[in-house]
Each structure stands twice: as C-alpha cells, then as structure tokens.
Motif scaffolding. Structure first.
Motif, PDB file in Angstrom:
ATOM      1  N   LYS A  34       0.832  -1.212   0.000  1.00  0.00           N
ATOM      2  CA  LYS A  34       0.000   0.000   0.000  1.00  0.00           C
ATOM      3  C   LYS A  34       0.863   1.257   0.000  1.00  0.00           C
ATOM      4  O   LYS A  34       0.579   2.221  -0.704  1.00  0.00           O
ATOM      5  CB  LYS A  34      -0.930  -0.015   1.219  1.00  0.00           C
ATOM      6  N   LEU A  35       1.932   1.243   0.798  1.00  0.00           N
ATOM      7  CA  LEU A  35       2.811   2.417   0.915  1.00  0.00           C
ATOM      8  C   LEU A  35       3.881   2.460  -0.180  1.00  0.00           C
ATOM      9  O   LEU A  35       4.662   3.412  -0.236  1.00  0.00           O
ATOM     10  CB  LEU A  35       3.483   2.432   2.292  1.00  0.00           C
ATOM     11  N   LYS A  36       3.916   1.407  -1.000  1.00  0.00           N
ATOM     12  CA  LYS A  36       4.895   1.313  -2.088  1.00  0.00           C
ATOM     13  C   LYS A  36       6.335   1.455  -1.573  1.00  0.00           C
ATOM     14  O   LYS A  36       7.105   2.273  -2.058  1.00  0.00           O
ATOM     15  CB  LYS A  36       4.585   2.340  -3.174  1.00  0.00           C
ATOM     16  N   ILE A  61       4.655  -1.981  11.062  1.00  0.00           N
ATOM     17  CA  ILE A  61       3.316  -1.491  11.359  1.00  0.00           C
ATOM     18  C   ILE A  61       2.943  -1.986  12.752  1.00  0.00           C
ATOM     19  O   ILE A  61       3.246  -3.123  13.111  1.00  0.00           O
ATOM     20  CB  ILE A  61       2.283  -1.941  10.297  1.00  0.00           C
ATOM     21  N   VAL A  62       2.309  -1.113  13.515  1.00  0.00           N
ATOM     22  CA  VAL A  62       1.935  -1.450  14.887  1.00  0.00           C
ATOM     23  C   VAL A  62       0.445  -1.722  14.962  1.00  0.00           C
ATOM     24  O   VAL A  62      -0.366  -0.949  14.431  1.00  0.00           O
ATOM     25  CB  VAL A  62       2.306  -0.304  15.850  1.00  0.00           C
ATOM     26  N   LYS A  94      -8.837  12.721   6.686  1.00  0.00           N
ATOM     27  CA  LYS A  94      -8.938  14.182   6.740  1.00  0.00           C
ATOM     28  C   LYS A  94      -7.667  14.881   6.261  1.00  0.00           C
ATOM     29  O   LYS A  94      -7.744  15.876   5.545  1.00  0.00           O
ATOM     30  CB  LYS A  94      -9.230  14.641   8.173  1.00  0.00           C
ATOM     31  N   HIS A  95      -6.517  14.376   6.682  1.00  0.00           N
ATOM     32  CA  HIS A  95      -5.272  15.107   6.471  1.00  0.00           C
ATOM     33  C   HIS A  95      -4.237  14.362   5.628  1.00  0.00           C
ATOM     34  O   HIS A  95      -3.172  14.913   5.361  1.00  0.00           O
ATOM     35  CB  HIS A  95      -4.633  15.450   7.824  1.00  0.00           C
ATOM     36  N   GLY A  96      -4.515  13.120   5.280  1.00  0.00           N
ATOM     37  CA  GLY A  96      -3.544  12.314   4.550  1.00  0.00           C
ATOM     38  C   GLY A  96      -2.601  11.611   5.514  1.00  0.00           C
ATOM     39  O   GLY A  96      -2.459  12.021   6.670  1.00  0.00           O
ATOM     40  N   TYR A  97      -1.981  10.576   5.039  1.00  0.00           N
ATOM     41  CA  TYR A  97      -1.101   9.759   5.878  1.00  0.00           C
ATOM     42  C   TYR A  97       0.015  10.598   6.506  1.00  0.00           C
ATOM     43  O   TYR A  97       0.242  10.546   7.711  1.00  0.00           O
ATOM     44  CB  TYR A  97      -0.517   8.612   5.035  1.00  0.00           C
ATOM     45  N   SER A  98       0.707  11.391   5.711  1.00  0.00           N
ATOM     46  CA  SER A  98       1.867  12.138   6.215  1.00  0.00           C
ATOM     47  C   SER A  98       1.503  13.227   7.210  1.00  0.00           C
ATOM     48  O   SER A  98       2.296  13.558   8.079  1.00  0.00           O
ATOM     49  CB  SER A  98       2.638  12.757   5.053  1.00  0.00           C
TER      50      SER A  98
END
Length: 106
Positions: free
Chosen positions: A18-20, A26-27, A77-81
């Motif tokens: 997914k994150l390429k 991942i927790v 709402k804000h995106g992953y980053s």
C-alpha cells in the motif's frame, strides 16, 4: 512495558504494498509487525524503533479500537503524512526517553 515483534508479517507485507515501500513496520496494539527487515536491523535503527514505540503508546493511550478509528479518520482528513498520530510518531524519533520502559519480545 512488554511489546512484541513479528518478522515476515503478512500484515506488514500488505502495508508495504500500500505504501509502495520495500521494508515496513506497522503497529497493531502492542505488536510491531515487520516486512523485509529483521528484528535486529529494526532495533538498530533507533529513530524507526522510537517511531513505532510511539504508536504503541498511542494505542495504549486511546484504546485499541478507538485509536484505529481515530487514526483512519485523521488519515482521511489530512492524509497519511499529515495525520496527527504520524506527526507525533515522527517527533518521537528524537525522544531519547521513549523506549526506556520497553521490552521487545519475539
């Protein structure tokens, strides 16, 4: 605080796709799932370890299901980053005290 590390995780492999990215941690709850990185290499990367421990502490602070819902909402709402939980975890990468009470178990 006892935390767990699982190498060669299917869940982490999905996250990597997914994150390429080739390697990912991942927790979920108190477990850090790894893909394409050994536990030893992960632990040696102190900023990365601190980042993931910050997520474990977020799970503990907010509760299992509430944290997942809040994390997903923040990402929508804000995106992953720009997700506030990712911003907190990135800030924790410099926090020398964040891992003081952590015991990692395979």
């Amino acid at each position: 605080m006892k935390c767990y590390v699982k190498e060669n995780s299917f869940v982490a492999r999905l996250a990597a796709a997914k994150l390429k990215t080739s390697s990912v941690a991942i927790v979920i709850g108190k477990t850090i799932y790894l893909h394409n990185v050994s536990k030893d290499k992960f632990v040696d990367n102190v900023p990365w370890l601190r980042h993931e421990v910050a997520h474990i502490k977020q799970f503990m602070q907010h509760g299992y299901l509430p944290f997942i819902i809040k994390y997903l909402w923040e990402s929508l709402k804000h995106g992953y980053s720009n997700n506030k939980f990712e911003l907190e975890a990135r800030a924790a990468e410099k926090d020398q005290g964040i891992c003081m009470d952590v015991e990692l178990v395979s």
